[in-house]
Design an enzyme around this catalytic site. Structure first.
Site, PDB file in Angstrom:
ATOM      1  N   LYS A 193       8.443   0.078  -2.406  1.00  0.00           N
ATOM      2  CA  LYS A 193       9.500  -0.905  -2.206  1.00  0.00           C
ATOM      3  C   LYS A 193      10.167  -1.289  -3.536  1.00  0.00           C
ATOM      4  O   LYS A 193       9.724  -0.876  -4.598  1.00  0.00           O
ATOM      5  CB  LYS A 193       8.930  -2.151  -1.503  1.00  0.00           C
ATOM      6  CG  LYS A 193       8.354  -1.850  -0.111  1.00  0.00           C
ATOM      7  CD  LYS A 193       9.394  -1.262   0.839  1.00  0.00           C
ATOM      8  CE  LYS A 193       9.022  -1.318   2.310  1.00  0.00           C
ATOM      9  NZ  LYS A 193       7.895  -0.499   2.762  1.00  0.00           N
TER      10      LYS A 193
HETATM   11  C1  PLP Z   1       7.351  -0.948   4.321  1.00  0.00           C
HETATM   12  C2  PLP Z   1       7.846  -1.482   5.603  1.00  0.00           C
HETATM   13  C3  PLP Z   1       7.030  -2.298   6.414  1.00  0.00           C
HETATM   14  C4  PLP Z   1       5.584  -2.538   6.167  1.00  0.00           C
HETATM   15  O1  PLP Z   1       5.248  -3.101   4.968  1.00  0.00           O
HETATM   16  P1  PLP Z   1       3.761  -2.836   4.384  1.00  0.00           P
HETATM   17  O2  PLP Z   1       3.690  -3.790   3.253  1.00  0.00           O
HETATM   18  O3  PLP Z   1       3.717  -1.415   3.957  1.00  0.00           O
HETATM   19  O4  PLP Z   1       2.795  -3.143   5.469  1.00  0.00           O
HETATM   20  C5  PLP Z   1       7.592  -2.857   7.548  1.00  0.00           C
HETATM   21  N1  PLP Z   1       8.855  -2.609   7.902  1.00  0.00           N
HETATM   22  C6  PLP Z   1       9.656  -1.816   7.165  1.00  0.00           C
HETATM   23  C7  PLP Z   1      11.064  -1.617   7.602  1.00  0.00           C
HETATM   24  C8  PLP Z   1       9.173  -1.204   6.007  1.00  0.00           C
HETATM   25  O5  PLP Z   1       9.960  -0.382   5.296  1.00  0.00           O
END
Ligand code: PLP
Length: 389
Positions: A193
């Site tokens: 992210k």
């Molecule tokens: C990364 C992501 C998640 C989940 O987040 P995590 O921290 O990996 O559990 C949920 N929704 C979207 C759209 C994502 O890109």
């Protein structure tokens, strides 16, 4: 030593160098246990940055969605509407809660939840006396969904909104931080992210009482008693104090990371935005995207090049690129789920999935790395300028 053909990743972690200071401090003060001063400060700092009333640091974005659903009382027999065009983590928590996900298509201007499809789904659910307990709206690749329209529809039926802003931290919708318009918002600090704690998430809301309950549920739901006593089921979902330290340092450079990703996008757009059949993900007027990933669609008929061939050319050059998210209503795990397309004749998410790709967009990408991607794409797609532009 730099190798000429070294791998270019889609979205690698980008440390600022200050993360180590926070980790060292946690070691020196022996705050290794989960929770601690970094967690409290990280929550305060995210709330300040986004303008949310408060924030609760959790072990992942997925956990944050799960806790939000718990706070809304979602359980077996309930329905929850969710964007179809997204990563599976948006909808899995609906299943953890024993509820039924219903998928809503995208629309062309944001690639996110279609208000038209949502309206039909809500009307039908209302007629059946089975309105959803929540609507999970995803802001994909950093672009905010059409929140005004979606909030007005959900307001009409009194259905609360959970914003999955896992990919859109640092983006805005009409000047407000993405993730702060619904009843709850969630962010992710997974390794790919825009900022990362290696793993982590955050729940935000203006409802302080709900956030206090979130902290309670996420720490095994311990009742106030000297002995261990539990009246409801809880979870072990809190963020560690070490990782929160990494998050604090990352948050200090979030604005720089947004600028860097937007610059990568601009560079790509200038280089091949004019090529035949190429369309980048739009940015809705009144919104500002963090451009977490640069994404585009290619009209195979107009351009003459297949997406699969382009992905192969990039892979051959040791460049990591991916198709867009496969819509959840097409996933084997959800094959029996209800789905509402954008219109009778148009399924936007399926069209995007068939024609789109994500390009390497990391904030640490060098100009040379960006040029390698550009060269490969120009070689593959041909340099014919689009006469329409
Ligand atoms: C990364 C992501 C998640 C989940 O987040 P995590 O921290 O990996 O559990 C949920 N929704 C979207 C759209 C994502 O890109």
């Amino acid at each position: 030593m730099r190798v000429a053909n070294e791998r270019i990743f889609l979205s690698p972690p980008h440390m600022s160098g200050r993360e180590q200071l926070y980790i060292n401090e946690a070691f020196v003060t022996n705050w290794i246990a989960p929770l601690g001063p970094n967690v409290d400060a990280f929550e305060r700092e995210i709330a300040e940055y986004t303008g949310a009333g408060g924030a609760v640091a959790l072990s992942s974005g997925t956990a944050a969605i799960h806790i939000a659903l718990c706070l809304l009382g979602v359980g077996p027999g309930d329905r929850v509407f969710c964007s179809s065009f997204t990563f599976v983590a948006s909808a899995n928590p609906v299943c953890y809660a024993g509820a039924e996900p219903v998928f809503i298509d995208s629309e062309p201007q944001t690639w996110n939840m279609s208000p038209e499809a949502l309206e039909r789904a809500l009307e039908e659910a209302d007629r059946e006396g089975c309105l959803p307990k929540a609507v999970i709206v995803v802001h994909l690749y950093g672009q905010s969904a059409k929140m005004k329209e979606i909030m007005s529809l959900c307001g009409r039926y009194d259905v609360p909104i959970i914003e999955d802003a896992a990919e859109s931290l640092g983006s805005t919708y009409e000047g407000k931080a993405s993730g702060t318009l619904g009843k709850f918002g969630i962010y992710s600090f997974n390794g790919n992210k825009i900022i990362t704690t290696s793993g982590g998430g955050m729940l935000v809301s203006d409802d302080e009482e709900a956030l206090a309950k979130a902290r309670f549920l996420a720490t095994q739901a311990r009742d106030q008693a000297p002995h261990y006593q539990h009246s409801v089921m809880g979870y072990n979902y809190r963020l560690s104090n070490l990782l929160a330290g990494v998050g604090r340092a990352q948050l200090q450079v979030l604005d720089e990371r947004v600028e860097a990703r937007r610059a990568v996008f601009e560079n790509y757009r200038e280089a091949f935005g004019g090529l035949k059949g190429v369309e980048f993900m739009p940015e809705l007027p009144g919104t500002r995207s963090n451009r977490w990933l640069t994404t585009l669609t290619i009209d195979e008929e107009e351009n003459g090049v297949k997406i699969s061939d382009l992905l192969k050319a990039l892979a051959d050059d040791n460049i990591e690129a991916r198709p867009l998210w496969k819509p959840l209503h097409l996933q084997p795990i959800f094959e029996r789920a209800r789905f509402y397309p954008h219109s009778e004749t148009l399924c936007v998410s399926e069209q995007l999935f068939r024609s789109g790709i994500c390009l390497p967009s990391g904030s640490s990408m060098t100009l040379e790395q960006q040029q390698r991607v550009i060269d490969c794409i120009q070689r593959s797609l041909g340099k014919v300028a689009n006469p329409a532009r």
